[in-house]
Design a protein around this motif. Sequence first.
Motif, PDB file in Angstrom:
ATOM      1  N   ASP A  76       0.699  -1.150  -0.067  1.00 29.17           N
ATOM      2  CA  ASP A  76      -0.336  -0.101  -0.019  1.00 29.17           C
ATOM      3  C   ASP A  76       0.582   1.295  -0.189  1.00 29.17           C
ATOM      4  N   ALA A  77       2.253   1.240  -0.360  1.00 25.86           N
ATOM      5  CA  ALA A  77       2.958   1.940  -0.206  1.00 25.86           C
ATOM      6  C   ALA A  77       2.695   3.339  -1.784  1.00 25.86           C
ATOM      7  N   LYS A  78       3.215   4.382  -1.953  1.00 20.71           N
ATOM      8  CA  LYS A  78       2.804   5.470  -2.499  1.00 20.71           C
ATOM      9  C   LYS A  78       3.081   4.743  -3.941  1.00 20.71           C
ATOM     10  N   SER A  79       2.328   4.823  -4.724  1.00 18.28           N
ATOM     11  CA  SER A  79       3.533   3.881  -6.391  1.00 18.28           C
ATOM     12  C   SER A  79       2.238   4.741  -7.437  1.00 18.28           C
ATOM     13  N   TYR A  80       2.639   4.488  -8.718  1.00 13.49           N
ATOM     14  CA  TYR A  80       2.149   5.043  -9.486  1.00 13.49           C
ATOM     15  C   TYR A  80       0.509   3.979 -10.153  1.00 13.49           C
ATOM     16  N   ALA A  81       0.352   3.172  -9.182  1.00  8.95           N
ATOM     17  CA  ALA A  81      -0.861   3.325  -9.513  1.00  8.95           C
ATOM     18  C   ALA A  81      -1.270   2.040  -8.339  1.00  8.95           C
ATOM     19  N   ALA A  82      -2.741   2.297  -8.149  1.00  5.27           N
ATOM     20  CA  ALA A  82      -3.373   2.641  -6.983  1.00  5.27           C
ATOM     21  C   ALA A  82      -3.365   0.629  -5.747  1.00  5.27           C
ATOM     22  N   PRO A  83      -2.729   0.645  -5.082  1.00  3.48           N
ATOM     23  CA  PRO A  83      -2.853  -0.947  -4.627  1.00  3.48           C
ATOM     24  C   PRO A  83      -3.778  -1.884  -4.554  1.00  3.48           C
ATOM     25  N   LEU A 134      25.436  10.482 -13.962  1.00  3.40           N
ATOM     26  CA  LEU A 134      24.438  10.588 -14.239  1.00  3.40           C
ATOM     27  C   LEU A 134      25.456  12.064 -14.422  1.00  3.40           C
ATOM     28  N   LEU A 135      25.515  12.663 -13.767  1.00  2.00           N
ATOM     29  CA  LEU A 135      26.054  14.220 -14.312  1.00  2.00           C
ATOM     30  C   LEU A 135      26.852  13.958 -15.596  1.00  2.00           C
ATOM     31  N   THR A 136      28.080  13.326 -14.546  1.00  2.00           N
ATOM     32  CA  THR A 136      29.235  13.821 -15.482  1.00  2.00           C
ATOM     33  C   THR A 136      29.270  13.307 -17.091  1.00  2.00           C
ATOM     34  N   GLN A 137      29.155  12.117 -17.537  1.00  2.00           N
ATOM     35  CA  GLN A 137      28.365  10.944 -18.381  1.00  2.00           C
ATOM     36  C   GLN A 137      27.502  11.311 -19.397  1.00  2.00           C
ATOM     37  N   ARG A 138      26.625  12.873 -18.867  1.00  4.31           N
ATOM     38  CA  ARG A 138      25.648  13.966 -19.019  1.00  4.31           C
ATOM     39  C   ARG A 138      24.624  12.870 -19.334  1.00  4.31           C
ATOM     40  N   LEU A 139      24.006  11.836 -19.123  1.00  3.24           N
ATOM     41  CA  LEU A 139      22.982  10.823 -18.952  1.00  3.24           C
ATOM     42  C   LEU A 139      21.494  10.518 -19.261  1.00  3.24           C
ATOM     43  N   LYS A 140      21.481  10.580 -19.632  1.00  5.74           N
ATOM     44  CA  LYS A 140      19.393  10.468 -19.625  1.00  5.74           C
ATOM     45  C   LYS A 140      18.953   9.227 -18.849  1.00  5.74           C
ATOM     46  N   LEU A 141      18.385   9.300 -18.353  1.00 10.34           N
ATOM     47  CA  LEU A 141      18.100   8.162 -17.747  1.00 10.34           C
ATOM     48  C   LEU A 141      16.318   8.675 -17.251  1.00 10.34           C
ATOM     49  N   GLN A 142      15.120   7.608 -17.855  1.00 10.20           N
ATOM     50  CA  GLN A 142      14.258   8.042 -18.056  1.00 10.20           C
ATOM     51  C   GLN A 142      13.548   6.972 -17.719  1.00 10.20           C
ATOM     52  N   GLY A 143      12.749   7.032 -16.464  1.00  8.82           N
ATOM     53  CA  GLY A 143      11.520   6.226 -16.220  1.00  8.82           C
ATOM     54  C   GLY A 143      10.984   5.835 -16.560  1.00  8.82           C
ATOM     55  N   PHE A 144       9.756   5.005 -16.969  1.00 10.38           N
ATOM     56  CA  PHE A 144       8.746   4.600 -18.033  1.00 10.38           C
ATOM     57  C   PHE A 144       7.063   3.996 -17.203  1.00 10.38           C
ATOM     58  N   ILE A 145       5.762   3.976 -17.481  1.00  7.23           N
ATOM     59  CA  ILE A 145       5.216   2.892 -17.124  1.00  7.23           C
ATOM     60  C   ILE A 145       4.777   3.395 -18.486  1.00  7.23           C
TER      61      ILE A 145
END
Length: 334
Positions: free
Chosen positions: A59-66, A265-276
């Motif tokens: 029941d922790a906060k997430s992108y969808a209801a538990p 992430l900063l030194t290599q200027r990486l793009k890290l993107q989460g997605f659903i």
Amino acid sequence: MADAQKNRQVLLVSRPEGEASTDNFRLVETPLLPLREGELRVRNHYLSLDPYMRGRMSDAKSYAAPQALNEVMIGGTVGEVVESRNPKFKVGDNVVGMYGWQEYGTSDGTGLYAVDTTHVPLSAYLGPVGMPGVTAWYGLNRIIEPKAGDTVAVSAASGAVGSVVGQLAKAAGCRVIGIAGGAEKCRYVVETLGFDACIDYKAGHLYDELKAAAPDDIDGYFENVGGEVLDAVLPRMNAHGRIALCGMISGYDGKPLPLQAPRILLTQRLKLQGFIVSEHMELWPQALKELGERVATKKLIYRETIAQGLENAPEAFLGLLRGKNFGKQLVKLI
């Protein structure tokens, strides 16, 4: 309709404290009520088991209801219409839906769609031509954006998502490096799926083997695991590399994930993107069309681990969380 008047269901009856267990579930039997006007009934043939389900148990906060307690556990299904009072569906139609962990699904047809099994097996609509396949397609094509000559790494490379990512990346002209657990899975990834290399993270030399397998380092990374695997990959990323953050299964079952160093992430200027993937439904038709054609023409290989019987769904799900499955984990219900 089938002469069975009972429906077996698996309910979530408690939330895990630490690791999930079979005690969190209960198998029940409920009556099948007569259909109302506009409803239809599906005999589910296969149930999909997926890592995201572990998050829904909390029941922790997430992108969808538990997942609600004492209700049928969530899950994708494929099956056959056995009774219909809905003009959009007829008896005998093969359909994909979200009826959850139960043998029969009854609804007004919302969210249900018919599929053609002439060239694509019914079970594949829960794997490479379903949510896992679209997840792979979206993360690779919309976030990693591979170019011919790129090096792409994929964790959980023998799984339902990772196996599709790697094959699509190879088709795009990339060098593809898989990461998987165990020598057998790594052999499959290279010899059957056609990856250029696969590293067994359980062997304990992940960083060194990754360095050897990717002498020009990594341009794109599809992340399903997190934890120590992500820690090993990040330092090998090229400048302006792209990471599709799909899952962090190493921390799903009550295990805290170590903090990842944001400095890289900063030194290599990486793009890290989460997605659903369910937030990008407008792209599903395009992805499913391409994936279906690849499966039908044997250009996309997939593997399934199938548990028999609804009563074995909880144990199979726990095995999935511990990496015991090989490829897509399903439960055969009929």
